[in-house]
Design a protein around this motif. Structure first.
Motif, PDB file in Angstrom:
ATOM      1  N   ALA A 295       0.858  -1.188   0.000  1.00 18.37           N
ATOM      2  CA  ALA A 295       0.000   0.000   0.000  1.00 18.37           C
ATOM      3  C   ALA A 295       0.891   1.233   0.000  1.00 18.37           C
ATOM      4  CB  ALA A 295      -0.909   0.007   1.217  1.00 18.37           C
ATOM      5  N   ILE A 296       0.562   2.196  -0.841  1.00 20.32           N
ATOM      6  CA  ILE A 296       1.309   3.447  -0.906  1.00 20.32           C
ATOM      7  C   ILE A 296       0.372   4.572  -0.483  1.00 20.32           C
ATOM      8  CG2 ILE A 296       2.542   5.058  -2.406  1.00 20.32           C
ATOM      9  CD1 ILE A 296       3.331   2.645  -4.132  1.00 20.32           C
ATOM     10  N   TYR A 297       0.824   5.367   0.477  1.00 18.68           N
ATOM     11  CA  TYR A 297       0.027   6.458   1.015  1.00 18.68           C
ATOM     12  C   TYR A 297       0.835   7.743   0.972  1.00 18.68           C
ATOM     13  CZ  TYR A 297      -2.585   2.627   3.110  1.00 18.68           C
ATOM     14  OH  TYR A 297      -3.306   1.483   3.299  1.00 18.68           O
ATOM     15  N   LYS A 298       0.154   8.861   1.083  1.00 24.02           N
ATOM     16  CA  LYS A 298       0.822  10.144   1.285  1.00 24.02           C
ATOM     17  C   LYS A 298       0.490  10.614   2.698  1.00 24.02           C
ATOM     18  CE  LYS A 298       1.309  11.705  -3.373  1.00 24.02           C
ATOM     19  NZ  LYS A 298       1.286  12.833  -4.281  1.00 24.02           N
ATOM     20  N   ASN A 299       1.519  11.117   3.404  1.00 24.98           N
ATOM     21  CA  ASN A 299       1.294  11.591   4.759  1.00 24.98           C
ATOM     22  C   ASN A 299       0.779  13.032   4.726  1.00 24.98           C
ATOM     23  OD1 ASN A 299       3.537  13.230   4.344  1.00 24.98           O
ATOM     24  ND2 ASN A 299       4.913  11.953   5.547  1.00 24.98           N
ATOM     25  N   GLN A 300       0.649  13.632   5.881  1.00 24.33           N
ATOM     26  CA  GLN A 300       0.093  14.987   5.960  1.00 24.33           C
ATOM     27  C   GLN A 300       0.980  16.023   5.284  1.00 24.33           C
ATOM     28  OE1 GLN A 300      -0.589  15.442  10.150  1.00 24.33           O
ATOM     29  NE2 GLN A 300      -2.630  14.543  10.030  1.00 24.33           N
ATOM     30  N   GLN A 301       2.253  15.742   5.134  1.00 28.03           N
ATOM     31  CA  GLN A 301       3.167  16.650   4.442  1.00 28.03           C
ATOM     32  C   GLN A 301       3.213  16.347   2.943  1.00 28.03           C
ATOM     33  OE1 GLN A 301       4.224  14.920   7.335  1.00 28.03           O
ATOM     34  NE2 GLN A 301       3.583  16.697   8.523  1.00 28.03           N
ATOM     35  N   ASN A 302       2.282  15.499   2.469  1.00 30.13           N
ATOM     36  CA  ASN A 302       2.176  15.101   1.065  1.00 30.13           C
ATOM     37  C   ASN A 302       3.393  14.313   0.591  1.00 30.13           C
ATOM     38  OD1 ASN A 302       0.423  14.969  -1.137  1.00 30.13           O
ATOM     39  ND2 ASN A 302       1.497  16.606  -2.194  1.00 30.13           N
ATOM     40  N   GLU A 303       4.062  13.642   1.536  1.00 34.66           N
ATOM     41  CA  GLU A 303       5.190  12.786   1.202  1.00 34.66           C
ATOM     42  C   GLU A 303       4.681  11.352   1.082  1.00 34.66           C
ATOM     43  OE1 GLU A 303       8.583  15.187   3.710  1.00 34.66           O
ATOM     44  OE2 GLU A 303       7.409  13.672   4.726  1.00 34.66           O
ATOM     45  N   VAL A 304       5.293  10.591   0.202  1.00 33.48           N
ATOM     46  CA  VAL A 304       4.873   9.213  -0.024  1.00 33.48           C
ATOM     47  C   VAL A 304       5.346   8.326   1.125  1.00 33.48           C
ATOM     48  CG1 VAL A 304       5.173   7.203  -1.520  1.00 33.48           C
ATOM     49  CG2 VAL A 304       4.839   9.458  -2.514  1.00 33.48           C
ATOM     50  N   GLU A 305       4.442   7.481   1.606  1.00 29.51           N
ATOM     51  CA  GLU A 305       4.773   6.457   2.590  1.00 29.51           C
ATOM     52  C   GLU A 305       4.461   5.113   1.959  1.00 29.51           C
ATOM     53  OE1 GLU A 305       2.791   6.923   6.310  1.00 29.51           O
ATOM     54  OE2 GLU A 305       3.309   9.021   6.473  1.00 29.51           O
ATOM     55  N   LEU A 306       5.339   4.165   2.141  1.00 22.62           N
ATOM     56  CA  LEU A 306       5.132   2.838   1.590  1.00 22.62           C
ATOM     57  C   LEU A 306       4.920   1.858   2.727  1.00 22.62           C
ATOM     58  CD1 LEU A 306       5.284   0.912  -0.900  1.00 22.62           C
ATOM     59  CD2 LEU A 306       7.692   0.659  -0.366  1.00 22.62           C
ATOM     60  N   LYS A 307       3.790   1.167   2.700  1.00 20.63           N
ATOM     61  CA  LYS A 307       3.490   0.138   3.682  1.00 20.63           C
ATOM     62  C   LYS A 307       3.541  -1.193   2.949  1.00 20.63           C
ATOM     63  CE  LYS A 307       2.378   3.155   6.849  1.00 20.63           C
ATOM     64  NZ  LYS A 307       3.093   3.371   8.062  1.00 20.63           N
ATOM     65  N   VAL A 308       4.339  -2.111   3.460  1.00 18.87           N
ATOM     66  CA  VAL A 308       4.518  -3.369   2.738  1.00 18.87           C
ATOM     67  C   VAL A 308       4.683  -4.527   3.707  1.00 18.87           C
ATOM     68  CG1 VAL A 308       7.018  -3.098   2.567  1.00 18.87           C
ATOM     69  CG2 VAL A 308       5.836  -4.468   0.896  1.00 18.87           C
ATOM     70  N   LYS A 309       4.211  -5.655   3.306  1.00 16.08           N
ATOM     71  CA  LYS A 309       4.425  -6.888   4.057  1.00 16.08           C
ATOM     72  C   LYS A 309       5.477  -7.682   3.296  1.00 16.08           C
ATOM     73  CE  LYS A 309       2.676 -10.441   6.690  1.00 16.08           C
ATOM     74  NZ  LYS A 309       2.300 -10.439   8.040  1.00 16.08           N
ATOM     75  N   LEU A 310       6.577  -7.993   3.942  1.00 15.19           N
ATOM     76  CA  LEU A 310       7.660  -8.733   3.307  1.00 15.19           C
ATOM     77  C   LEU A 310       7.381 -10.228   3.314  1.00 15.19           C
ATOM     78  CD1 LEU A 310      10.699  -6.925   4.913  1.00 15.19           C
ATOM     79  CD2 LEU A 310       9.829  -6.620   2.609  1.00 15.19           C
ATOM     80  N   GLU A 311       7.844 -10.881   2.275  1.00 15.20           N
ATOM     81  CA  GLU A 311       7.780 -12.328   2.204  1.00 15.20           C
ATOM     82  C   GLU A 311       9.164 -12.828   1.821  1.00 15.20           C
ATOM     83  OE1 GLU A 311       5.521 -15.864  -0.220  1.00 15.20           O
ATOM     84  OE2 GLU A 311       4.680 -13.871  -0.233  1.00 15.20           O
ATOM     85  N   LYS A 312       9.824 -13.534   2.742  1.00 16.21           N
ATOM     86  CA  LYS A 312      11.179 -14.039   2.513  1.00 16.21           C
ATOM     87  C   LYS A 312      12.127 -12.913   2.103  1.00 16.21           C
ATOM     88  CE  LYS A 312       9.613 -18.614   1.288  1.00 16.21           C
ATOM     89  NZ  LYS A 312       9.609 -19.685   0.291  1.00 16.21           N
ATOM     90  N   GLU A 313      12.016 -11.773   2.754  1.00 17.07           N
ATOM     91  CA  GLU A 313      12.887 -10.618   2.552  1.00 17.07           C
ATOM     92  C   GLU A 313      12.841 -10.069   1.132  1.00 17.07           C
ATOM     93  OE1 GLU A 313      16.801 -11.280   4.107  1.00 17.07           O
ATOM     94  OE2 GLU A 313      16.030 -12.252   5.891  1.00 17.07           O
ATOM     95  N   THR A 314      11.759 -10.297   0.403  1.00 14.74           N
ATOM     96  CA  THR A 314      11.614  -9.797  -0.956  1.00 14.74           C
ATOM     97  C   THR A 314      10.400  -8.889  -1.044  1.00 14.74           C
ATOM     98  OG1 THR A 314      12.592 -11.806  -1.879  1.00 14.74           O
ATOM     99  CG2 THR A 314      11.286 -10.462  -3.371  1.00 14.74           C
ATOM    100  N   VAL A 315      10.574  -7.752  -1.699  1.00  9.64           N
ATOM    101  CA  VAL A 315       9.477  -6.819  -1.939  1.00  9.64           C
ATOM    102  C   VAL A 315       9.303  -6.702  -3.449  1.00  9.64           C
ATOM    103  CG1 VAL A 315       8.694  -4.435  -1.706  1.00  9.64           C
ATOM    104  CG2 VAL A 315       9.977  -5.505   0.137  1.00  9.64           C
TER     105      VAL A 315
END
Length: 66
Positions: A12-32
């Motif tokens: 999931a990619i979100y923008k925070n209140q400062q309009n900066e991109v935040e990346l939320k990710v669940k890793l699987e075997k250390e691979t994104v």
């Protein structure tokens, strides 16, 4: 989708209140894995720039396409 409760393999990619991109990710075997569209959002670059970098990674044999 609840950004604090990602399922296995979800990104999931979100923008925070400062309009900066935040990346939320669940890793699987250390691979994104990100799609080209997700990388353009994350790095705030045009698809052609991301594609060129990916092409160079394979051309310089940093990674094997397989």
């Amino acid at each position: 989708m609840d950004k604090n409760n990602l399922n296995k393999g979800e990104i999931a990619i979100y923008k925070n209140q400062q309009n900066e991109v935040e990346l939320k990710v669940k890793l699987e075997k250390e691979t994104v894995w990100l799609s080209l569209d997700q990388m353009t959002v994350l790095f705030d670059r045009d698809k052609s720039v991301i594609s060129r970098h990916i092409h160079n990674v394979f051309q310089e044999k940093e990674l094997d396409k397989n």
